[in-house]
Design a protein around this motif. Structure first.
Motif, PDB file in Angstrom:
ATOM      1  N   ARG A 677       0.820  -1.317  -0.003  1.00 44.49           N
ATOM      2  CA  ARG A 677       0.069  -0.172  -0.161  1.00 44.49           C
ATOM      3  C   ARG A 677       0.950   1.485  -0.127  1.00 44.49           C
ATOM      4  O   ARG A 677       0.409   2.273  -0.529  1.00 44.49           O
ATOM      5  N   ILE A 685      -1.061  -4.692  -5.354  1.00 48.03           N
ATOM      6  CA  ILE A 685      -2.181  -5.018  -3.974  1.00 48.03           C
ATOM      7  C   ILE A 685      -3.059  -5.784  -4.400  1.00 48.03           C
ATOM      8  O   ILE A 685      -3.558  -6.639  -3.466  1.00 48.03           O
ATOM      9  N   ALA A 713      -9.037  -0.913  -5.520  1.00 50.48           N
ATOM     10  CA  ALA A 713      -7.567  -0.890  -5.908  1.00 50.48           C
ATOM     11  C   ALA A 713      -7.378  -1.147  -7.311  1.00 50.48           C
ATOM     12  O   ALA A 713      -6.737  -0.471  -8.102  1.00 50.48           O
TER      13      ALA A 713
END
Length: 879
Positions: A677, A685, A713
């Motif tokens: 992150r 991610i 994401a």
């Protein structure tokens, strides 16, 4: 000035427009030239005499302008041949064999050329061709062409298919004839060991034949094949020969092993009079039971109870982390399918395999004993016993060194002097004897230009006239103005003791055993010229298209120590395997990493963190794929450093999970998510979050939270396929929850999946057909357009009997007359058939002939609103 119709003039005209197409020469005169040309494979139009006349310069070219093409494979402008359709037309017009013979006699010099193609064509026309079984490979190739032209026109010309079958069979064993033909000597005990292995009863582990390079492993196995599996060996034993050092074979993909094996066995079955189809290698090795059974049945078509399966250059596979385990399972499956399987594995190093729990016994080859070595030299060089014995005393019993010595003896005819002895090899270098013998052999090449080029040609893996022109001669400042590259190429190819030319590509290559032994000496003796050759080769191949050209560019860049990351493309790996030993240490480490080869500690230490990480990721993934999580974990923990988007986090967590250490895996992946992150990309991610969802197990709440974050994401780098996969997982998780089902969430996710499926292109869905089928199976009952599109772009896979039964039951639930029309169009229902039985028979028949997709498309089109049909198609796609 009168214009001459020379080859050069016609070449220019052919390169331009349709000039001359309106010319219509007198038919009788043109026919006489055509008939004369039809019985010549290649000819010079300037010297071609018409049937019943004399040659007139320029006349043949003028009259046959539209009938000719440059003869392929000939560098001379004067070499021409008739177009295939014209030749077929003219040969069919000859009245009989005598008429063809008169056409041959019209040009005795050209018809009497001794190249195989013309010689065999003339022999079949005159009725004097030797029997096929007695012909050489060159003659058989020429006979195949002659048979295509003459079969059915004159008597005693074989059918082309029969010639092709024999030629294919001979090509399988020809390499062994060259290696282990008349000069093979002794090895009586070793051959007996192979015979005992092949003749034993019951299931047997592979026999390992080991020894250093040049000791004669392939030669020994080749002799055994010639004795027991070649044409003329009685009831020929079916065999497969896979050389893992061959660039045409992908050593990392068992499917290519299966395809090559099936191709070889199909040839052998045809030679035994049993034509067959090759196996279609798809799926995973675990799913390959039927494919291996097909291969076993193919071998049984020859009628012999034993199936010989030879693997050469095993060390190429041994360098691959998971390769040994894959080969083990491959051989296990094949042994189950064919109890008569007898595998032989040739390797420079030990063979650490135990398929079915049975360890491989080993036959270790040593140098030839004195008596056998003397016999070999006498047979190969035709020399007297005293000279042969002196050679053996001088250089020892290495078969490779003896082969070179015999070639030098045949040239010099006297004793060998001024060579390093076998006692000095350890002090002057392992291949010093071979280098000295090679130098003597090259010194006897009569052509001074070839003599100059041959040693430095060792640097090049592929030689063509273009390579000679643009790489070899400029790099060594060779004055080649007097000779064309094609002429030099032809002169070099005549040195058959040193080089060979590929039948398929016409590329000239040094014999591998020679090149491997002698390349280090050339690099030591001529470093500046070697570097110039590598540099010119990079320039040459970097502007050429194709995977093989790119592989050659990379090979020479690696030899120069250059970085290859920006030039690397998928597919070059197969052409670069085995090249590591020809590279400097750092390049060797780089290539081994790229190929996924195991690296010794000294090479590992030279890898940068980025390169090491790529190498570790590939090796660990291979080990996990074959169920070796402990070895994978050990590989991954050789270094602790990790890059921002490192794939090693996920691999380490998977290894821990496979070992049952779930808590450790979860802790590792949570820490990796926090790190990524901060420093990583959204794509990295997403991978970690998906794995975290997997590791959550029955904790549906945690799994859902990870997947929700993964979707967020993934939205930063929109990829409809990735989002499709994530939302499919979210929907399945939601519908599988037993604590509470949220109808609103299910409806929302279903609509998202349908919208994303519609947004994806056909090409994207076809490239991810498993995902396309899975989405359609999940939501298609409510969205028939998704079912229809999935059928079109992905189709259904193979359905087992139980699944076909379920689908038949679903289709039988709907009595719509439109569906009966679909069924009736595929079979005539029996009077006692119930609907389910009729549909079951229709599904069985459709799968048998490969038309399942068509059946489901028809059913869906006939009754798109039928819940039963949608359910049936969803069942098929979800199989």
């Amino acid at each position: 000035m009168e214009r001459r119709w020379t080859g050069e003039v016609v070449t220019r005209l052919l390169e331009r427009s349709d000039l001359g197409r309106g010319i219509t020469p007198p038919d009788p005169e043109r026919l006489r030239y055509r008939r004369a040309a039809a019985v010549l494979t290649v000819f010079d139009p300037e010297e071609l005499a018409p049937l019943g006349g004399s040659a007139v310069p320029g006349e043949a070219m003028r009259l046959l302008f539209e009938d000719l093409q440059p003869a392929p494979g000939h560098g001379r402008r004067s070499a021409w041949t008739l177009r295939s359709n014209v030749r077929a037309e003219i040969l069919a017009e000859f009245e009989d064999r005598v008429a063809m013979m008169r056409a041959l006699d019209a040009n005795p010099a050209q018809a009497g050329r001794q190249d195989p193609s013309q010689r065999m064509l003339a022999a079949y026309i005159r009725g004097s061709a030797p029997a096929l079984d007695s012909q050489s490979m060159e003659e058989l190739s020429a006979s195949l062409q002659a048979a295509r032209w003459l079969h059915g026109l004159v008597s005693n010309v074989p059918e082309p298919g029969a010639v092709r079958t024999l030629l294919d069979r001979r090509r399988l064993v020809e390499p062994f004839v060259r290696l282990a033909g008349q000069q093979f000597t002794d090895r009586v005990h070793e051959l007996q060991t192979l015979r005992k292995h092949a003749g034993s009863r019951g299931r047997r582990p592979p026999l390992a034949v080991t020894g250093p390079g040049g000791v004669g492993k392939t030669t020994l196995i080749g002799r055994f094949i010639l004795d027991h599996a070649a044409p003329g060996a009685g009831q020929s034993m079916p065999f497969v020969y896979l050389d893992f050092a061959d660039a045409a074979l992908d050593v990392t993909d068992w499917r290519t092993w299966l395809r090559v094996a099936a191709s070889q066995l199909a040839i052998e079955a045809a030679a035994a009079g049993t034509p067959s189809r090759e196996a279609d290698a798809r799926g995973t090795l675990e799913e390959a039971t039927e494919l291996l059974a097909s291969l076993a049945r193919l071998s049984q078509l020859t009628g012999h109870p034993t199936f010989l399966f030879v693997i050469d250059s095993y060390e190429e596979l041994a360098y691959q982390g998971a390769g040994k385990a894959v080969l083990c399972r491959f051989l296990e499956g094949l042994a189950v399918a064919h109890p008569g399987l007898r595998a032989i594995i040739a390797s420079r190093g030990p063979v650490e395999l135990a398929p079915g729990g049975l360890r491989c016994p080993t036959l270790e080859l040593a140098e030839l004993d004195t008596q056998s070595a003397v016999a070999y030299v006498r047979a190969s060089a035709g020399t007297d016993p005293e000279t042969a014995a002196e050679v053996v005393r001088h250089i020892g019993g290495s078969p490779f060194a003896l082969k070179l010595a015999a070639a030098v003896l045949a040239q010099e005819g006297g004793p060998l002097t001024d060579l390093p002895t076998s006692r000095r090899v350890l002090t002057v270098g392992e291949n010093a004897i071979q280098a000295a013998l090679y130098s003597r052999l090259v010194a006897h090449i009569p052509d001074p230009d070839v003599r100059r080029l041959m040693p430095l040609m060792l640097v090049l893996r592929r030689v063509t006239p273009e390579v000679i022109d643009e790489v070899l001669t400029p790099a060594i400042e060779f004055d080649a103005d007097a000779r064309s590259p094609a002429e030099l190429f032809e002169s070099i190819r005549r040195e058959s003791a040193l080089v060979s030319v590929g039948e398929d590509d016409g590329v000239l290559r040094y014999r591998p055993d020679l090149r491997r032994a002698l390349l280090p000496f050339v690099q030591q003796e001529s470093p500046a010229e070697v570097r110039a050759l590598d540099t010119r080769a990079v320039d040459f191949y970097s502007v050429r298209d194709g995977t093989e050209a790119r592989a050659e560019e990379l090979y020479h860049r690696l030899r120069l120590g250059q970085n290859v990351d920006d030039r690397w493309v998928a597919g070059v790996e197969r052409y670069l395997r085995g090249a590591e030993t020809e590279l400097p240490a750092r390049s060797r480490a780089t290539l081994a990493s790229r190929l996924g080869s195991e690296l010794d500690p000294s090479l590992l230490a030279q890898l940068s963190d980025v390169t090491w990480e790529r190498d570790a990721a590939r090796g660990a993934a291979d080990l996990l794929a074959v169920g070796e999580p402990g070895a994978a974990l050990e590989r991954l923990r050789q270094r602790s450093s990790r890059g921002p988007d490192s794939p090693l986090y996920a691999l380490e967590a998977r290894a821990l999970a496979q070992l049952g250490r779930i808590a450790e895996a979860r802790a590792l992946i949570d820490a990796a998510i926090d790190t990524t992150r901060r420093d990583g990309s959204p794509g990295a991610i997403v991978v970690l979050l998906e794995l975290a969802a997997d590791l959550a197990g029955e904790d549906a709440v945690s799994a859902g939270r990870y997947l929700d974050e993964a979707v967020g994401a993934a939205s930063y780098e929109p990829d409809c396929i990735r989002l499709l996969g994530l939302d499919l997982r979210r929907l399945r998780l939601q519908t599988a929850r037993t604590d509470r089902e949220d109808p609103g969430a299910v409806h929302y996710l279903t609509e998202r999946l349908v919208a994303q499926f519609d947004a994806a292109s056909d090409a994207q869905l076809a490239a991810h057909e498993d995902l396309a089928r899975a989405v359609a199976a999940e939501v298609g009952r409510d969205a028939p357009q998704v079912l229809a599109r999935a059928l079109r772009v992905a189709g259904v896979g193979r359905l087992d009997q139980e699944r076909r039964g379920d689908i038949a039951s679903a289709l039988a639930d709907d009595n719509a007359p439109e569906l009966f029309d679909v069924l009736a169009g595929r079979l005539e229902p029996g009077p006692e058939d119930e609907a389910r039985q009729a549909w079951a028979r229709a599904l069985d028949q459709a799968q048998l002939v490969g038309r399942l997709d068509e059946l489901f498309k028809s059913a869906l089109a006939a009754a798109p609103g039928s819940p039963s049909v949608r359910h049936a198609v969803a069942l098929a796609l979800g199989a």
